[in-house]
Design an enzyme around this catalytic site. Structure first.
Site, PDB file in Angstrom:
ATOM      1  N   TYR A  63       0.830  -1.222   0.000  1.00 39.54           N
ATOM      2  CA  TYR A  63       0.000   0.000   0.000  1.00 39.54           C
ATOM      3  C   TYR A  63       0.851   1.254   0.000  1.00 39.54           C
ATOM      4  CZ  TYR A  63      -4.143  -2.767   0.091  1.00 39.54           C
ATOM      5  OH  TYR A  63      -5.117  -3.644  -0.301  1.00 39.54           O
ATOM      6  N   ARG A  66       1.697   2.022  -3.478  1.00 39.60           N
ATOM      7  CA  ARG A  66       0.567   2.612  -4.220  1.00 39.60           C
ATOM      8  C   ARG A  66       0.308   4.046  -3.785  1.00 39.60           C
ATOM      9  NH1 ARG A  66      -3.998  -1.603  -3.648  1.00 39.60           N
ATOM     10  NH2 ARG A  66      -5.154  -0.030  -4.799  1.00 39.60           N
ATOM     11  N   VAL A 143     -11.335   8.859  -7.450  1.00 43.09           N
ATOM     12  CA  VAL A 143     -10.931   8.566  -6.078  1.00 43.09           C
ATOM     13  C   VAL A 143      -9.424   8.601  -5.943  1.00 43.09           C
ATOM     14  CG1 VAL A 143     -11.313   6.985  -4.196  1.00 43.09           C
ATOM     15  CG2 VAL A 143     -12.885   7.027  -6.101  1.00 43.09           C
ATOM     16  N   HIS A 175     -14.677   1.122  -2.576  1.00 45.73           N
ATOM     17  CA  HIS A 175     -13.687   0.277  -1.899  1.00 45.73           C
ATOM     18  C   HIS A 175     -12.799   1.067  -0.954  1.00 45.73           C
ATOM     19  CE1 HIS A 175     -14.275  -2.715  -5.418  1.00 45.73           C
ATOM     20  NE2 HIS A 175     -15.203  -2.826  -4.497  1.00 45.73           N
ATOM     21  N   CYS A 183      -7.463   2.334  12.425  1.00 41.59           N
ATOM     22  CA  CYS A 183      -6.844   1.627  13.540  1.00 41.59           C
ATOM     23  C   CYS A 183      -7.351   0.181  13.570  1.00 41.59           C
ATOM     24  CB  CYS A 183      -7.200   2.324  14.857  1.00 41.59           C
ATOM     25  SG  CYS A 183      -6.398   1.527  16.275  1.00 41.59           S
ATOM     26  N   CYS A 228      -4.546   5.768  19.616  1.00 38.52           N
ATOM     27  CA  CYS A 228      -4.255   4.798  20.704  1.00 38.52           C
ATOM     28  C   CYS A 228      -2.914   4.096  20.523  1.00 38.52           C
ATOM     29  CB  CYS A 228      -5.384   3.757  20.797  1.00 38.52           C
ATOM     30  SG  CYS A 228      -5.294   2.494  19.503  1.00 38.52           S
ATOM     31  N   CYS A 307      -9.333   4.856 -22.736  1.00 34.81           N
ATOM     32  CA  CYS A 307     -10.459   5.699 -22.301  1.00 34.81           C
ATOM     33  C   CYS A 307     -10.076   7.182 -22.324  1.00 34.81           C
ATOM     34  CB  CYS A 307     -10.966   5.286 -20.926  1.00 34.81           C
ATOM     35  SG  CYS A 307      -9.761   5.392 -19.603  1.00 34.81           S
TER      36      CYS A 307
HETATM   37  C1  BV8 Z   1     -18.244  -8.183  -0.650  1.00 35.91           C
HETATM   38  C2  BV8 Z   1      -9.525  -2.249  -2.430  1.00 35.91           C
HETATM   39  C3  BV8 Z   1     -19.758  -9.311   0.789  1.00 35.91           C
HETATM   40  C4  BV8 Z   1      -8.233  -2.872  -1.995  1.00 35.91           C
HETATM   41  C5  BV8 Z   1     -10.555  -3.958  -3.823  1.00 35.91           C
HETATM   42  C6  BV8 Z   1     -19.998 -12.619  -6.046  1.00 35.91           C
HETATM   43  C7  BV8 Z   1     -19.410 -13.507  -6.921  1.00 35.91           C
HETATM   44  C8  BV8 Z   1     -18.075 -13.872  -6.796  1.00 35.91           C
HETATM   45  C9  BV8 Z   1     -17.303 -13.355  -5.754  1.00 35.91           C
HETATM   46  C10 BV8 Z   1     -17.874 -12.491  -4.895  1.00 35.91           C
HETATM   47  C11 BV8 Z   1     -19.229 -12.111  -5.022  1.00 35.91           C
HETATM   48  N1  BV8 Z   1     -19.499 -11.229  -4.030  1.00 35.91           N
HETATM   49  C12 BV8 Z   1     -18.393 -11.047  -3.272  1.00 35.91           C
HETATM   50  C13 BV8 Z   1     -17.391 -11.821  -3.780  1.00 35.91           C
HETATM   51  C14 BV8 Z   1     -16.044 -11.913  -3.242  1.00 35.91           C
HETATM   52  C15 BV8 Z   1     -15.162 -10.757  -3.708  1.00 35.91           C
HETATM   53  C16 BV8 Z   1     -14.886 -10.820  -5.179  1.00 35.91           C
HETATM   54  O1  BV8 Z   1     -15.497 -10.134  -5.965  1.00 35.91           O
HETATM   55  N2  BV8 Z   1     -13.917 -11.619  -5.542  1.00 35.91           N
HETATM   56  C17 BV8 Z   1     -13.486 -11.672  -6.926  1.00 35.91           C
HETATM   57  C18 BV8 Z   1     -11.990 -11.941  -6.969  1.00 35.91           C
HETATM   58  C19 BV8 Z   1     -14.289 -12.707  -7.644  1.00 35.91           C
HETATM   59  N3  BV8 Z   1     -15.757  -9.486  -3.375  1.00 35.91           N
HETATM   60  C20 BV8 Z   1     -15.615  -9.000  -2.134  1.00 35.91           C
HETATM   61  O2  BV8 Z   1     -15.064  -9.608  -1.237  1.00 35.91           O
HETATM   62  C21 BV8 Z   1     -16.224  -7.648  -1.865  1.00 35.91           C
HETATM   63  N4  BV8 Z   1     -16.986  -7.715  -0.654  1.00 35.91           N
HETATM   64  O3  BV8 Z   1     -18.859  -8.446  -1.633  1.00 35.91           O
HETATM   65  O4  BV8 Z   1     -18.733  -8.371   0.638  1.00 35.91           O
HETATM   66  C22 BV8 Z   1     -19.190 -10.689   0.545  1.00 35.91           C
HETATM   67  C23 BV8 Z   1     -17.939 -11.031   1.061  1.00 35.91           C
HETATM   68  C24 BV8 Z   1     -17.443 -12.341   0.830  1.00 35.91           C
HETATM   69  C25 BV8 Z   1     -18.162 -13.252   0.059  1.00 35.91           C
HETATM   70  C26 BV8 Z   1     -19.404 -12.874  -0.476  1.00 35.91           C
HETATM   71  C27 BV8 Z   1     -19.916 -11.587  -0.223  1.00 35.91           C
HETATM   72  C28 BV8 Z   1     -15.137  -6.607  -1.635  1.00 35.91           C
HETATM   73  C29 BV8 Z   1     -14.320  -6.433  -2.884  1.00 35.91           C
HETATM   74  C30 BV8 Z   1     -13.372  -5.238  -2.709  1.00 35.91           C
HETATM   75  C31 BV8 Z   1     -11.930  -5.688  -2.860  1.00 35.91           C
HETATM   76  N5  BV8 Z   1     -11.084  -4.515  -2.791  1.00 35.91           N
HETATM   77  N6  BV8 Z   1      -9.870  -2.802  -3.731  1.00 35.91           N
HETATM   78  C32 BV8 Z   1      -7.135  -2.457  -2.905  1.00 35.91           C
HETATM   79  O5  BV8 Z   1      -7.368  -1.722  -3.877  1.00 35.91           O
HETATM   80  O6  BV8 Z   1      -5.996  -2.884  -2.624  1.00 35.91           O
HETATM   81  S1  BV8 Z   1     -10.737  -4.660  -5.332  1.00 35.91           S
HETATM   82  C33 BV8 Z   1      -9.640  -3.955  -6.389  1.00 35.91           C
HETATM   83  O7  BV8 Z   1      -9.555  -4.828  -7.486  1.00 35.91           O
HETATM   84  C34 BV8 Z   1     -10.119  -2.662  -6.976  1.00 35.91           C
HETATM   85  O8  BV8 Z   1     -10.750  -1.850  -6.059  1.00 35.91           O
HETATM   86  C35 BV8 Z   1     -11.002  -3.102  -8.099  1.00 35.91           C
HETATM   87  O9  BV8 Z   1     -12.276  -3.327  -7.637  1.00 35.91           O
HETATM   88  C36 BV8 Z   1     -10.355  -4.386  -8.461  1.00 35.91           C
HETATM   89  C37 BV8 Z   1      -9.470  -4.138  -9.651  1.00 35.91           C
HETATM   90  O10 BV8 Z   1     -10.313  -4.182 -10.675  1.00 35.91           O
HETATM   91  P1  BV8 Z   1     -10.151  -3.170 -11.885  1.00 35.91           P
HETATM   92  O11 BV8 Z   1     -10.343  -1.795 -11.414  1.00 35.91           O
HETATM   93  O12 BV8 Z   1     -11.048  -3.730 -12.910  1.00 35.91           O
HETATM   94  O13 BV8 Z   1      -8.642  -3.258 -12.322  1.00 35.91           O
HETATM   95  P2  BV8 Z   1      -7.954  -4.372 -13.251  1.00 35.91           P
HETATM   96  O14 BV8 Z   1      -6.497  -4.123 -13.228  1.00 35.91           O
HETATM   97  O15 BV8 Z   1      -8.486  -5.706 -12.872  1.00 35.91           O
HETATM   98  O16 BV8 Z   1      -8.497  -4.021 -14.701  1.00 35.91           O
HETATM   99  C38 BV8 Z   1      -8.114  -2.800 -15.320  1.00 35.91           C
HETATM  100  C39 BV8 Z   1      -8.909  -2.742 -16.600  1.00 35.91           C
HETATM  101  O17 BV8 Z   1      -8.626  -1.504 -17.242  1.00 35.91           O
HETATM  102  C40 BV8 Z   1      -8.549  -3.843 -17.579  1.00 35.91           C
HETATM  103  O18 BV8 Z   1      -9.745  -4.400 -18.108  1.00 35.91           O
HETATM  104  C41 BV8 Z   1      -7.761  -3.112 -18.666  1.00 35.91           C
HETATM  105  O19 BV8 Z   1      -7.977  -3.690 -19.956  1.00 35.91           O
HETATM  106  C42 BV8 Z   1      -8.377  -1.743 -18.609  1.00 35.91           C
HETATM  107  N7  BV8 Z   1      -7.489  -0.660 -19.038  1.00 35.91           N
HETATM  108  C43 BV8 Z   1      -6.173  -0.504 -18.785  1.00 35.91           C
HETATM  109  N8  BV8 Z   1      -5.760   0.668 -19.328  1.00 35.91           N
HETATM  110  C44 BV8 Z   1      -6.841   1.253 -19.889  1.00 35.91           C
HETATM  111  C45 BV8 Z   1      -7.953   0.413 -19.698  1.00 35.91           C
HETATM  112  N9  BV8 Z   1      -9.185   0.720 -20.163  1.00 35.91           N
HETATM  113  C46 BV8 Z   1      -9.321   1.888 -20.830  1.00 35.91           C
HETATM  114  N10 BV8 Z   1      -8.301   2.761 -21.026  1.00 35.91           N
HETATM  115  C47 BV8 Z   1      -7.061   2.477 -20.589  1.00 35.91           C
HETATM  116  N11 BV8 Z   1      -6.065   3.345 -20.813  1.00 35.91           N
HETATM  117 ZN    ZN Z   2      -6.463   3.346  17.735  1.00 31.39          ZN
END
Ligand code: BV8
Ligand code: ZN
Length: 316
Positions: A63, A66, A143, A175, A183, A228, A307
């Site tokens: 982090y 980042r 963000v 997110h 904390c 704390c 984009c």
């Molecule tokens: C939750 C913060 C209740 C941390 C992040 C349903 C089905 C399956 C799984 C689940 C489900 N519901 C919940 C889950 C579990 C899980 C999940 O989704 N797992 C995935 C792996 C399947 N979700 C959760 O746990 C969520 N909580 O739902 O709570 C629950 C809990 C447990 C079980 C059930 C229910 C919480 C999810 C939040 C995770 N935290 N971020 C951090 O950032 O370190 S996620 C993080 O990854 C980001 O925030 C973002 O969401 C994700 C990254 O995704 P993208 O932004 O798409 O980035 P990526 O690199 O993947 O893609 C970039 C894209 O841009 C590409 O397509 C590329 O081609 C394109 N691109 C690149 N350059 C350009 C471009 N496009 C245009 N122009 C350009 N120039």
């Molecule tokens: Zn504290």
């Protein structure tokens, strides 16, 4: 593009679901794309409470890297296009009478002032506690801190009336925020943009770049709660953690009749499901991605390309 603009003109509640690709052109690495951060690191361990409990040193280095990257980035043309479109006086000629909300996944906001709380258009009241709303804050619409900067540039070119409008909430930071520090023991949360966040992490961003992180930074040398003194953690939502106010976000998605999906692989839920929800409700979906993604199958319009090139055309 003309057909899309025709649909845009008729749309009344427009949402943008943005991912890391929105800021790729600003030099912030995406998660999964080419050179993506999570190609090197296993996000599903680093971005989880379990991963942090097991090795806070590794997680904090990820982090910290980042944070440092986000602090150096500048807005790109996609941020400016969204910033302009977020102002009703500009949007009025493109999508008359429409509302606009950005639901963003990238959580590297770097300016506290645009801590914007999403206002439920239907309910006309703040959805989330207004804490952190700084008086007179210009709202960003992204963000990672790049949109507030983009909005500032745009603000120089629009009348004062927009300053009022620009302060209306327009964003949902789904997110959490990279510069929030929470904390692990008390409920203290603070917005902290210090670079480095603590001496123990100074310079480790170079190690992360080279993928040679030091797993053993002692906990005492990692960020501590300023209230704390306990170990602090990044103020983001990890995998397995629930999304704050997800019902309120669902209400906004329910209202939407147009969903732009910008720069996201559409793989993380529930964000990845919003476009489908809009379509199920009879709305339209436009995907803007440099590559094919899981979002393609839900797209009524698919704009393949950077984009930063396509959004200014689509929203201009
Ligand atoms: C939750 C913060 C209740 C941390 C992040 C349903 C089905 C399956 C799984 C689940 C489900 N519901 C919940 C889950 C579990 C899980 C999940 O989704 N797992 C995935 C792996 C399947 N979700 C959760 O746990 C969520 N909580 O739902 O709570 C629950 C809990 C447990 C079980 C059930 C229910 C919480 C999810 C939040 C995770 N935290 N971020 C951090 O950032 O370190 S996620 C993080 O990854 C980001 O925030 C973002 O969401 C994700 C990254 O995704 P993208 O932004 O798409 O980035 P990526 O690199 O993947 O893609 C970039 C894209 O841009 C590409 O397509 C590329 O081609 C394109 N691109 C690149 N350059 C350009 C471009 N496009 C245009 N122009 C350009 N120039
Ligand atoms: Zn504290």
């Amino acid at each position: 593009m003309n057909q899309f603009k025709h649909v845009l003109k008729k749309s009344k509640n427009i949402i943008v679901v943005a991912g890391a690709g929105l800021s790729a052109a600003s030099g912030i690495p995406t998660f999964r794309g080419k050179g993506g951060m999570w190609r090197k690191y296993d996000a599903l361990t680093l971005a989880t409470p379990e991963g942090f409990a097991e090795n806070p040193s590794l997680v904090w280095q990820f982090y910290h890297y980042r944070r440092e990257t986000a602090l150096k980035a500048q807005p790109n043309a996609a941020h400016v296009a969204l910033a302009r479109f977020s102002l009703s006086s500009i949007r009025e000629s493109i999508a008359p009478g429409s509302t606009f909300t950005l639901i963003t996944q990238v959580c590297d906001l770097r300016m506290e002032t645009p801590v914007i709380r999403c206002r439920s258009i239907a309910r006309k009241q703040p959805l989330l506690p207004e804490q952190g709303q700084v008086e007179g804050s210009d709202p960003g619409i992204n963000v990672d801190g790049l949109s507030p900067l983009a909005l500032e540039k745009v603000m120089e070119t629009v009348e004062a009336t927009d300053r009022e409008d620009a302060r209306k909430p327009k964003i949902v930071e789904m997110h959490g925020r990279l510069f929030d520090v929470k904390c692990t023991s008390c409920d203290h949360v603070e917005f902290n943009r210090s670079s480095p966040i603590c001496e123990g992490l100074a310079g480790t961003e170079i190690l992360v770049e080279k993928n040679v992180m030091d797993p053993e930074i002692p906990r005492i040398s990692l960020p501590r709660c300023s209230s704390c003194g306990a170990l602090a953690r990044p103020g983001v939502v990890w995998f397995g953690e629930t999304i704050p106010n997800v019902d309120d976000i669902d209400a906004i998605v329910e209202d939407a009749d147009l969903c732009l999906v910008v720069g996201t692989a559409s793989t993380v839920y529930p964000a990845a499901g919003f476009a489908e929800q809009v379509q199920k409700n009879g709305g339209n979906v436009a995907v803007f991605n440099i590559d094919h993604s899981a979002g393609d199958k839900k797209a009524d319009f698919l704009f393949l390309g950077p984009c930063q090139d396509l959004l200014p055309q689509a929203l201009g």
